[in-house]
Write a protein that holds these residues in place. Structure first.
Motif, short mmCIF file in Angstrom:
data_model
loop_
_atom_site.label_atom_id
_atom_site.label_comp_id
_atom_site.label_asym_id
_atom_site.label_seq_id
_atom_site.Cartn_x
_atom_site.Cartn_y
_atom_site.Cartn_z
N ILE A 129 0.92 -1.23 0.11
CA ILE A 129 0.01 0.07 -0.01
C ILE A 129 0.79 1.35 0.10
O ILE A 129 0.72 2.21 -0.90
CB ILE A 129 -0.87 -0.20 1.29
N PHE A 130 1.92 1.21 0.98
CA PHE A 130 2.52 2.56 1.19
C PHE A 130 3.54 2.67 -0.37
O PHE A 130 3.83 3.68 -0.69
CB PHE A 130 3.45 2.29 2.16
N SER A 131 3.86 1.55 -0.78
CA SER A 131 4.54 1.52 -2.13
C SER A 131 4.25 2.15 -3.18
O SER A 131 4.48 2.99 -4.15
CB SER A 131 5.35 -0.11 -2.43
N LYS A 132 2.81 1.58 -3.53
CA LYS A 132 2.05 2.09 -4.69
C LYS A 132 1.36 3.22 -4.46
O LYS A 132 1.16 3.97 -5.36
CB LYS A 132 1.06 0.80 -4.99
N ALA A 133 0.74 3.59 -3.24
CA ALA A 133 0.09 4.90 -2.99
C ALA A 133 0.97 5.89 -2.79
O ALA A 133 0.58 7.18 -3.40
CB ALA A 133 -0.89 4.64 -1.76
N TRP A 134 1.89 5.85 -2.04
CA TRP A 134 2.75 7.22 -1.83
C TRP A 134 4.53 6.78 -2.04
O TRP A 134 5.22 7.74 -2.00
CB TRP A 134 2.79 7.17 -0.30
N HIS A 135 4.61 5.95 -3.01
CA HIS A 135 6.08 5.50 -3.34
C HIS A 135 7.06 5.57 -2.22
O HIS A 135 8.17 6.38 -2.37
CB HIS A 135 6.34 6.59 -4.39
N THR A 136 6.71 5.08 -0.94
CA THR A 136 7.65 5.11 -0.05
C THR A 136 7.28 3.77 0.74
O THR A 136 6.66 2.83 0.31
CB THR A 136 7.46 6.34 1.03
N THR A 137 8.02 3.86 2.01
CA THR A 137 7.76 2.39 2.88
C THR A 137 7.20 2.87 4.29
O THR A 137 7.30 4.09 4.73
CB THR A 137 9.16 1.77 2.81
N PHE A 138 6.67 1.98 4.99
CA PHE A 138 6.01 2.45 6.38
C PHE A 138 7.09 2.76 7.30
O PHE A 138 6.80 3.96 7.77
CB PHE A 138 5.55 1.19 6.84
N ALA A 139 8.45 2.56 7.06
CA ALA A 139 9.32 2.77 7.84
C ALA A 139 9.71 4.34 7.56
O ALA A 139 9.91 5.15 8.51
CB ALA A 139 10.58 1.89 7.83
N GLU A 140 9.92 4.65 6.37
CA GLU A 140 10.23 6.04 5.96
C GLU A 140 9.31 7.02 6.37
O GLU A 140 9.68 8.24 6.81
CB GLU A 140 10.54 5.91 4.34
N TRP A 141 7.92 6.61 6.21
CA TRP A 141 6.86 7.34 6.48
C TRP A 141 6.92 7.66 7.97
O TRP A 141 6.50 8.93 8.22
CB TRP A 141 5.77 6.65 6.09
N ILE A 142 7.10 6.69 8.80
CA ILE A 142 6.99 6.67 10.10
C ILE A 142 7.96 7.70 10.44
O ILE A 142 8.20 8.65 11.62
CB ILE A 142 7.23 5.41 10.89
N TYR A 143 9.37 7.52 10.07
CA TYR A 143 10.39 8.28 10.24
C TYR A 143 10.47 9.87 9.97
O TYR A 143 10.69 10.86 10.82
CB TYR A 143 11.80 8.02 9.63
#
Length: 366
Positions: A129-143
């Protein structure tokens, strides 16, 4: 650091619920890695280590940065979620049950299969979900959304206030305030430590380059050094100025532990706990050493701490040198001397009270 945390949190959650925590801890590590980036976008030139490039990409790699302070918050989240879900499966009995004739160690390996499948599938879905929707990862988003703002929030006067006042306030009522505050602040302070260490290794340790002032080393070498309340000032009075038998006797017992930042003999022996005469210097000492050090770093009197993590039992002065060199060592010594002046008048007043009590006790005994 984050790798240990994610295993330990999930393990403790499940173990405290009465089940085998090892499978949950291993699952938490798997989930933590799934939620991290699997590419490294910045590559260092092997011939010129000071040069980096984003023209190359390393795929299917585990970046060690996410296993340290940078990944601490996501590790905490992953550990708690895995621990909760795994425990839920165990309590509901949603597991593979084998006949009693099957050896217990073999049956145990099958028990974790169903919750493991559900947890790993869920982590993979979150990654997708994070990869396709926001082109990031959950870890990077949390950070970026949670950890970085919290680190900056902890790295200011508000953060200094929290780690100086709250621990000693709780200690005054006999509650181990240092552990309580560390449980909340330590992940952030350790992450700040890791950032400073990276800058130090790169030769760029300065506030202009993003170095943090408030780190785990800051907390342990200037807030809780010689024990909560920086009670070395009180110990000095007890050694050279006290007249009561109680203070003289306790000074000999506390001298050794104080060298390794342990001060429970003073906290409960004088006592400082629930002692209205001693509450003001007990709170004031870490406030002075904490804010004094904060502004000393902020205005360039001493450099930012280098991120080296030393055990909290490391003797003062030595610890100051390790985390910042000779300037920080001298500053630490100065702060310890300041606490003598803070504690002296209050300790002297309480010493008189103890002397009177001892005289009254001796008279009654006669």
């Amino acid at each position: 650091m984050a790798l240990f945390a994610v295993f330990g949190i999930a393990y403790s959650w499940v173990h405290d619920s009465g089940y085998d925590g090892v499978p949950a801890g291993l699952l938490a590590i798997v989930v933590d890695v799934i939620l991290q980036p699997n590419t490294i976008n910045t590559v260092t030139n092997a011939i010129h280590p000071d040069k980096t490039s984003t023209a190359w990409l390393a795929n299917n790699a585990i970046d060690k940065a996410w296993l340290g302070g940078k990944g601490m918050i996501v590790a905490i989240i992953a550990g708690m979620i895995v621990g909760w879900i795994y425990t839920w499966f165990m309590k509901k009995g949603i597991t593979i049950k084998l006949p009693e004739q099957v050896p217990s160690n073999v049956a145990a390996s099958f028990t974790a299969l169903v919750p493991a499948a559900a947890i790993i599938t869920g982590a993979t879905v979150v990654y997708a979900i994070f990869s396709k929707a926001w082109h990031t990862t959950f870890a990077e988003w949390i950070y970026s959304v949670i950890q970085t703002p919290l680190q900056h929030a902890s790295d200011g006067p508000a953060g200094v206030f929290i780690i100086t006042v709250i621990p000693v306030f709780l200690w005054f009522f006999g509650v181990h305030g240092s552990i309580i505050v560390s449980g909340i602040m330590q992940p952030l302070l350790l992450a700040n430590n890791a950032d400073n260490l990276a800058l130090y290794r790169a030769g760029k340790l300065s506030l202009a380059n993003g170095a943090h002032i408030v780190t785990q080393s800051f907390f342990e070498q200037f807030i809780t050094v010689t024990g909560a309340g920086v009670t070395v000032g009180l110990l000095v009075f007890m050694l050279v100025g006290a007249k009561s038998v109680q203070m003289k006797t306790l000074s000999k017992l506390e001298l050794g532990p104080a060298m390794f930042n342990i001060n429970e003999p003073i906290l409960f022996g004088i006592p400082i706990v629930l002692n209205p005469v001693m509450i003001l210097p007990f709170i004031l000492s870490p406030v002075i050493t904490g804010f004094g050090t904060y502004y000393a770093i902020k205005f360039g009197v001493i450099p930012p701490l280098n991120g080296a993590y030393v055990p909290w039992t490391t003797p003062p002065i030595i610890s100051g040198f390790i985390v910042g060199g000779w300037k920080v060592m001298l500053w630490q010594a100065l702060m310890l001397c300041v606490t003598v002046g803070v504690y002296w008048p209050f300790a002297k007043k309480y010493d008189k009270i103890l002397v009177e009590q001892e005289k009254a006790t001796a008279t009654t005994a006669k």
